[in-house]
Design a protein around this motif. Structure first.
Motif, PDB file in Angstrom:
ATOM      1  N   LYS A   1      54.278  22.183  32.823  1.00  0.00           N
ATOM      2  CA  LYS A   1      53.136  21.846  31.988  1.00  0.00           C
ATOM      3  C   LYS A   1      52.819  23.025  31.082  1.00  0.00           C
ATOM      4  CE  LYS A   1      49.442  23.465  35.054  1.00  0.00           C
ATOM      5  NZ  LYS A   1      48.208  23.095  35.777  1.00  0.00           N
ATOM      6  N   GLU A   2      52.083  22.759  30.032  1.00  0.00           N
ATOM      7  CA  GLU A   2      51.684  23.818  29.118  1.00  0.00           C
ATOM      8  C   GLU A   2      50.702  24.755  29.819  1.00  0.00           C
ATOM      9  OE1 GLU A   2      52.948  24.277  26.050  1.00  0.00           O
ATOM     10  OE2 GLU A   2      54.265  22.548  26.476  1.00  0.00           O
ATOM     11  N   ARG A   3      50.833  26.029  29.525  1.00  0.00           N
ATOM     12  CA  ARG A   3      49.887  26.995  30.069  1.00  0.00           C
ATOM     13  C   ARG A   3      48.542  26.808  29.361  1.00  0.00           C
ATOM     14  NH1 ARG A   3      52.749  31.384  32.641  1.00  0.00           N
ATOM     15  NH2 ARG A   3      54.991  31.248  32.232  1.00  0.00           N
ATOM     16  N   ALA A   4      47.538  26.418  30.096  1.00  0.00           N
ATOM     17  CA  ALA A   4      46.215  26.195  29.514  1.00  0.00           C
ATOM     18  C   ALA A   4      45.401  27.479  29.594  1.00  0.00           C
ATOM     19  CB  ALA A   4      45.500  25.067  30.246  1.00  0.00           C
ATOM     20  N   PRO A   5      45.075  28.102  28.463  1.00  0.00           N
ATOM     21  CA  PRO A   5      44.307  29.347  28.516  1.00  0.00           C
ATOM     22  C   PRO A   5      42.889  29.125  29.001  1.00  0.00           C
ATOM     23  CG  PRO A   5      44.521  28.585  26.252  1.00  0.00           C
ATOM     24  CD  PRO A   5      45.385  27.688  27.088  1.00  0.00           C
ATOM     25  N   VAL A   6      42.395  30.045  29.813  1.00  0.00           N
ATOM     26  CA  VAL A   6      41.006  30.025  30.271  1.00  0.00           C
ATOM     27  C   VAL A   6      40.209  30.879  29.305  1.00  0.00           C
ATOM     28  CG1 VAL A   6      39.428  30.600  32.145  1.00  0.00           C
ATOM     29  CG2 VAL A   6      41.723  29.732  32.661  1.00  0.00           C
ATOM     30  N   ALA A   7      39.369  30.249  28.494  1.00  0.00           N
ATOM     31  CA  ALA A   7      38.678  30.951  27.419  1.00  0.00           C
ATOM     32  C   ALA A   7      37.552  31.828  27.940  1.00  0.00           C
ATOM     33  CB  ALA A   7      38.135  29.946  26.413  1.00  0.00           C
ATOM     34  N   LEU A   8      37.463  33.032  27.382  1.00  0.00           N
ATOM     35  CA  LEU A   8      36.344  33.948  27.622  1.00  0.00           C
ATOM     36  C   LEU A   8      35.941  34.500  26.266  1.00  0.00           C
ATOM     37  CD1 LEU A   8      37.578  35.886  30.775  1.00  0.00           C
ATOM     38  CD2 LEU A   8      35.614  34.348  30.679  1.00  0.00           C
ATOM     39  N   GLY A   9      34.972  33.859  25.629  1.00  0.00           N
ATOM     40  CA  GLY A   9      34.614  34.255  24.277  1.00  0.00           C
ATOM     41  C   GLY A   9      35.786  34.044  23.345  1.00  0.00           C
ATOM     42  N   ARG A  10      36.147  35.069  22.598  1.00  0.00           N
ATOM     43  CA  ARG A  10      37.274  34.974  21.661  1.00  0.00           C
ATOM     44  C   ARG A  10      38.602  35.350  22.306  1.00  0.00           C
ATOM     45  NH1 ARG A  10      35.184  37.135  15.735  1.00  0.00           N
ATOM     46  NH2 ARG A  10      33.462  35.642  15.499  1.00  0.00           N
ATOM     47  N   GLN A  11      38.582  35.653  23.590  1.00  0.00           N
ATOM     48  CA  GLN A  11      39.797  36.001  24.301  1.00  0.00           C
ATOM     49  C   GLN A  11      40.037  34.980  25.407  1.00  0.00           C
ATOM     50  OE1 GLN A  11      41.829  38.207  23.303  1.00  0.00           O
ATOM     51  NE2 GLN A  11      40.598  39.366  21.842  1.00  0.00           N
ATOM     52  N   SER A  12      41.056  35.235  26.228  1.00  0.00           N
ATOM     53  CA  SER A  12      41.354  34.384  27.378  1.00  0.00           C
ATOM     54  C   SER A  12      41.413  35.245  28.626  1.00  0.00           C
ATOM     55  CB  SER A  12      42.693  33.665  27.186  1.00  0.00           C
ATOM     56  OG  SER A  12      43.759  34.602  27.219  1.00  0.00           O
ATOM     57  N   LEU A  13      41.378  34.602  29.778  1.00  0.00           N
ATOM     58  CA  LEU A  13      41.480  35.330  31.039  1.00  0.00           C
ATOM     59  C   LEU A  13      42.821  36.051  31.116  1.00  0.00           C
ATOM     60  CD1 LEU A  13      40.167  35.972  33.764  1.00  0.00           C
ATOM     61  CD2 LEU A  13      41.262  33.928  34.691  1.00  0.00           C
ATOM     62  N   ALA A  14      43.875  35.431  30.589  1.00  0.00           N
ATOM     63  CA  ALA A  14      45.200  36.066  30.604  1.00  0.00           C
ATOM     64  C   ALA A  14      45.190  37.369  29.804  1.00  0.00           C
ATOM     65  CB  ALA A  14      46.246  35.107  30.047  1.00  0.00           C
ATOM     66  N   THR A  15      44.521  37.363  28.652  1.00  0.00           N
ATOM     67  CA  THR A  15      44.425  38.581  27.836  1.00  0.00           C
ATOM     68  C   THR A  15      43.638  39.653  28.563  1.00  0.00           C
ATOM     69  OG1 THR A  15      44.506  37.270  25.810  1.00  0.00           O
ATOM     70  CG2 THR A  15      43.663  39.511  25.617  1.00  0.00           C
ATOM     71  N   LEU A  16      42.552  39.228  29.197  1.00  0.00           N
ATOM     72  CA  LEU A  16      41.737  40.173  29.954  1.00  0.00           C
ATOM     73  C   LEU A  16      42.545  40.762  31.110  1.00  0.00           C
ATOM     74  CD1 LEU A  16      38.789  41.085  29.587  1.00  0.00           C
ATOM     75  CD2 LEU A  16      38.164  39.517  31.404  1.00  0.00           C
ATOM     76  N   LYS A  17      43.341  39.918  31.778  1.00  0.00           N
ATOM     77  CA  LYS A  17      44.181  40.406  32.872  1.00  0.00           C
ATOM     78  C   LYS A  17      45.173  41.454  32.369  1.00  0.00           C
ATOM     79  CE  LYS A  17      46.017  37.409  35.751  1.00  0.00           C
ATOM     80  NZ  LYS A  17      46.953  36.387  36.267  1.00  0.00           N
ATOM     81  N   GLU A  18      45.812  41.191  31.226  1.00  0.00           N
ATOM     82  CA  GLU A  18      46.765  42.150  30.659  1.00  0.00           C
ATOM     83  C   GLU A  18      46.081  43.479  30.360  1.00  0.00           C
ATOM     84  OE1 GLU A  18      48.476  40.370  27.235  1.00  0.00           O
ATOM     85  OE2 GLU A  18      49.489  38.762  28.347  1.00  0.00           O
ATOM     86  N   TYR A  19      44.877  43.406  29.812  1.00  0.00           N
ATOM     87  CA  TYR A  19      44.132  44.634  29.500  1.00  0.00           C
ATOM     88  C   TYR A  19      43.823  45.416  30.772  1.00  0.00           C
ATOM     89  CZ  TYR A  19      40.287  47.674  28.078  1.00  0.00           C
ATOM     90  OH  TYR A  19      39.480  48.759  27.875  1.00  0.00           O
ATOM     91  N   LEU A  20      43.351  44.716  31.788  1.00  0.00           N
ATOM     92  CA  LEU A  20      42.978  45.391  33.033  1.00  0.00           C
ATOM     93  C   LEU A  20      44.191  45.957  33.756  1.00  0.00           C
ATOM     94  CD1 LEU A  20      40.224  42.938  34.285  1.00  0.00           C
ATOM     95  CD2 LEU A  20      39.891  45.270  33.472  1.00  0.00           C
ATOM     96  N   LEU A  21      45.301  45.224  33.756  1.00  0.00           N
ATOM     97  CA  LEU A  21      46.514  45.739  34.391  1.00  0.00           C
ATOM     98  C   LEU A  21      46.990  47.024  33.724  1.00  0.00           C
ATOM     99  CD1 LEU A  21      48.524  42.444  35.045  1.00  0.00           C
ATOM    100  CD2 LEU A  21      47.656  44.023  36.775  1.00  0.00           C
ATOM    101  N   ALA A  22      46.717  47.147  32.430  1.00  0.00           N
ATOM    102  CA  ALA A  22      47.114  48.361  31.704  1.00  0.00           C
ATOM    103  C   ALA A  22      46.123  49.498  31.918  1.00  0.00           C
ATOM    104  CB  ALA A  22      47.238  48.055  30.215  1.00  0.00           C
ATOM    105  N   HIS A  23      44.965  49.196  32.520  1.00  0.00           N
ATOM    106  CA  HIS A  23      43.931  50.216  32.693  1.00  0.00           C
ATOM    107  C   HIS A  23      43.399  50.268  34.127  1.00  0.00           C
ATOM    108  CE1 HIS A  23      43.904  49.289  28.356  1.00  0.00           C
ATOM    109  NE2 HIS A  23      43.551  50.538  28.190  1.00  0.00           N
ATOM    110  N   LEU A  24      44.201  49.861  35.099  1.00  0.00           N
ATOM    111  CA  LEU A  24      43.724  49.825  36.485  1.00  0.00           C
ATOM    112  C   LEU A  24      43.359  51.200  37.017  1.00  0.00           C
ATOM    113  CD1 LEU A  24      46.023  47.239  38.327  1.00  0.00           C
ATOM    114  CD2 LEU A  24      43.646  46.959  37.594  1.00  0.00           C
ATOM    115  N   ASP A  25      43.978  52.238  36.501  1.00  0.00           N
ATOM    116  CA  ASP A  25      43.713  53.583  36.998  1.00  0.00           C
ATOM    117  C   ASP A  25      42.508  54.226  36.315  1.00  0.00           C
ATOM    118  OD1 ASP A  25      44.935  53.766  34.531  1.00  0.00           O
ATOM    119  OD2 ASP A  25      46.080  55.572  35.036  1.00  0.00           O
ATOM    120  N   GLN A  26      41.809  53.463  35.482  1.00  0.00           N
ATOM    121  CA  GLN A  26      40.682  54.005  34.741  1.00  0.00           C
ATOM    122  C   GLN A  26      39.377  53.335  35.165  1.00  0.00           C
ATOM    123  OE1 GLN A  26      41.515  53.866  30.509  1.00  0.00           O
ATOM    124  NE2 GLN A  26      43.689  54.269  30.855  1.00  0.00           N
TER     125      GLN A  26
END
Length: 267
Positions: A156-181
């Protein structure tokens, strides 16, 4: 007494869990991977998408990634389970889904299929054997999981979970890149073009967790992945944002039922 063992396999996208649970109860959480749980003894009760479910001997539970759920024994006698943890992209790479933006899904949460259950139990045992031949390492996962997908799977198509102008997937990518901060709520809100209050409200409505609780789980999920690669607990604690190894070890054991040093590796 509760007993649990985590193992890697020759395929880094697939790992194994063997659990014998009596008192240990999983609080509400999510996984980054698909978790396929084979109940080999007893019964488990769990909450998922607002409903209570029971699963018993000979049944398979298919828990998709990023879905909030819990889990505990239905009776004092406990339950035993064998779990495959499979990275979502494994299905895309090995079962050749039509397009990269598609993801694997299954048409049911609990599967009662004795033939498939037996086949997956044998696969779980085989992948735990360090003496497994190289050709078997390469072929067995495809053979085992393709049967599951043919009977109960669909892309099935990946359905983005919207959070404002971003998605949960985008937020996850950001956090994974900054977990040590040290991540601030204002940073995440700005990323989504929301106020901090709006982000907290939207986040809880879409995930069932606060941003803090969700990030804490993400740190531990990523910590488990790194531990499985053989990185030391001290280094992993630093990489995923814990102040020291002691705090990481305590949170890890509370979450997974074992210490980081107890996670096994198959050669």
């Amino acid at each position: 007494m509760d007993k649990v063992r985590y193992r890697t396999t020759p395929d880094s996208a697939i790992s194994l869990i063997e659990g014998d649970y009596h008192e240990f109860a999983f609080q509400r959480h999510y996984h980054l991977d698909f978790h396929l749980g084979l109940i080999t003894q007893g019964q488990q009760r769990f909450a998922y998408q607002g409903a209570q479910h029971q699963v018993g001997h000979g049944e398979l539970v298919i828990m998709p990634p990023d879905e909030l759920h819990d889990g505990r024994s239905l009776a004092e006698s406990g339950y035993q389970v064998r779990v495959f943890a499979i990275e979502p992209d494994w299905f895309n790479q090995h079962l050749e889904l039509a397009r990269p933006q598609q993801m694997m899904s299954f048409d049911r949460l609990i599967v009662s299929d004795p033939q498939l259950f037996s086949r997956l139990c044998h696969l779980h045992q085989a992948l735990a054997q360090p003496s497994l031949s190289q050709l078997a390492k390469d072929c067995l996962p495809y053979e085992g999981f393709s049967g599951l997908v043919q009977r109960y799977g669909a892309s099935k198509e990946r359905a983005p979970v919207a959070l404002g102008r971003q998605s949960l997937a985008t937020l996850k990518e950001y956090l994974l890149a900054h977990l040590d901060q040290a991540v601030r709520l204002e940073q995440l809100a700005a990323l989504c073009d929301l106020t901090p209050t709006q982000l907290q409200r939207h986040f809880k409505a879409r995930t069932g967790m606060t941003p803090y609780a969700w990030l804490s789980r993400l740190r531990l999920e990523q910590g488990m992945k790194l531990i499985k690669t053989g990185i030391s607990g001290t280094e992993v604690a630093q990489q995923v944002g814990f102040y020291d190894q002691a705090h990481f070890t305590k949170a890890f054991k509370h979450t997974f039922g074992v210490s980081p040093s107890a996670v096994g590796h198959c050669q």
